[in-house]
Design an enzyme around this catalytic site. Structure first.
Site: not given
Length: 276
Positions: A42, A114, A156
């Site tokens: 990321e 995301k 993440c």
């Protein structure tokens, strides 16, 4: 089929970050004529700094430039690439954190924004993280057909939300790539446990590429331990600290055997998440 994760220590210097990735791809251990899948962490081109920097670089022409530079790396080094994340304009005030998957000719095979934003309190130097001040959450899941298998994308903080990974499995995922920048505190507590749990639950290979170390003169510190985990939950390769490559061979026949022997997807009696 070989997969390679790059553990980085990215900064706010886009050119330096790009040069590091290019240099590492130049020395990537590989067999001639063997397809290669690379996963970057990321924020691999821009990590840390004030939120306004993310917004500024997400101007249409700047986002396009970052995407083109990453696609050019995939083409030059002849690799399939899950290209970490870059900021992409959502509206005047916020950006998406987007991950692209490029083929070995630099073509875009798909992308993912995301879904879950990191708004938490952590006992480190930063203490308060408010991704929603800068980022806009995505609204779709992504599973992409590739020569390596069907690859699901997550980023993440997504790892804490099991329903997303069940949805990826139900959409056909065999491999899940997770570009990350886990904080050192939360990484020490939960990183390995969460990745192994999601791998076992979904019966997928997990490719978790993480940032590591102190960034931007110590203003941020990330956990590292980039790892490749098989569908049985076994860590088959990892790099706990330092920079560089984590590599392993994937065996989709072994994955099929695990799913046949323990058919959890068929046994699950709960309604599937309606996320498309």
């Amino acid at each position: 089929m070989q997969v390679s994760l790059l553990q980085c220590q990215s900064s706010t210097d886009v050119k330096a970050n790009l040069a590091f990735i290019d240099s590492q791809l130049s020395v990537l251990p590989r067999k001639a004529n063997e397809p290669q899948l690379v996963v970057l962490p990321e924020c691999s081109l821009l990590f840390g700094g004030h939120e306004q920097q993310q917004l500024a670089i997400a101007a249409v022409e700047e986002s396009s430039k970052l995407k083109q530079q990453l696609a050019a790396l995939a083409q030059r080094h002849h690799v399939y690439m899950v290209a970490g994340t870059i900021p992409i304009s959502a509206d005047a005030a916020r950006v998406y954190s987007r991950s692209y998957l490029f083929d070995d000719e630099g073509n875009t095979l798909g992308s993912y924004d995301k879904l879950h934003l990191f708004d938490v309190e952590v006992a480190d130097k930063t203490q308060s993280y408010r991704e929603s001040d800068t980022f806009c959450p995505g609204d779709r899941i992504t599973v992409i057909d590739t020569p390596f298998g069907k690859i699901g994308l997550a980023i993440c903080y997504d790892i804490r939300f099991a329903d997303l990974f069940r949805a990826l499995r139900l959409a056909g995922a065999e491999i899940i790539a997770l570009p990350s920048a886990f904080t050192k505190v939360t990484g020490a507590a939960h990183w390995q446990t969460l990745i192994q749990a999601r791998a076992i639950e979904t019966q997928c290979y997990f490719l978790a590429a993480d940032q590591w170390g102190q960034h931007n003169q110590g203003s941020r510190e990330t956990w590292g331990q980039s790892m490749i985990v098989d569908p049985w939950g076994k860590i088959i390769a990892e790099k706990k600290t330092g920079l560089g490559w984590v590599q392993a061979q994937l065996d989709l026949a072994a994955l099929a055997t695990i799913r046949q022997q323990i058919p959890v997807a068929a046994h699950n009696r709960f309604i599937a998440p309606q996320l498309k």
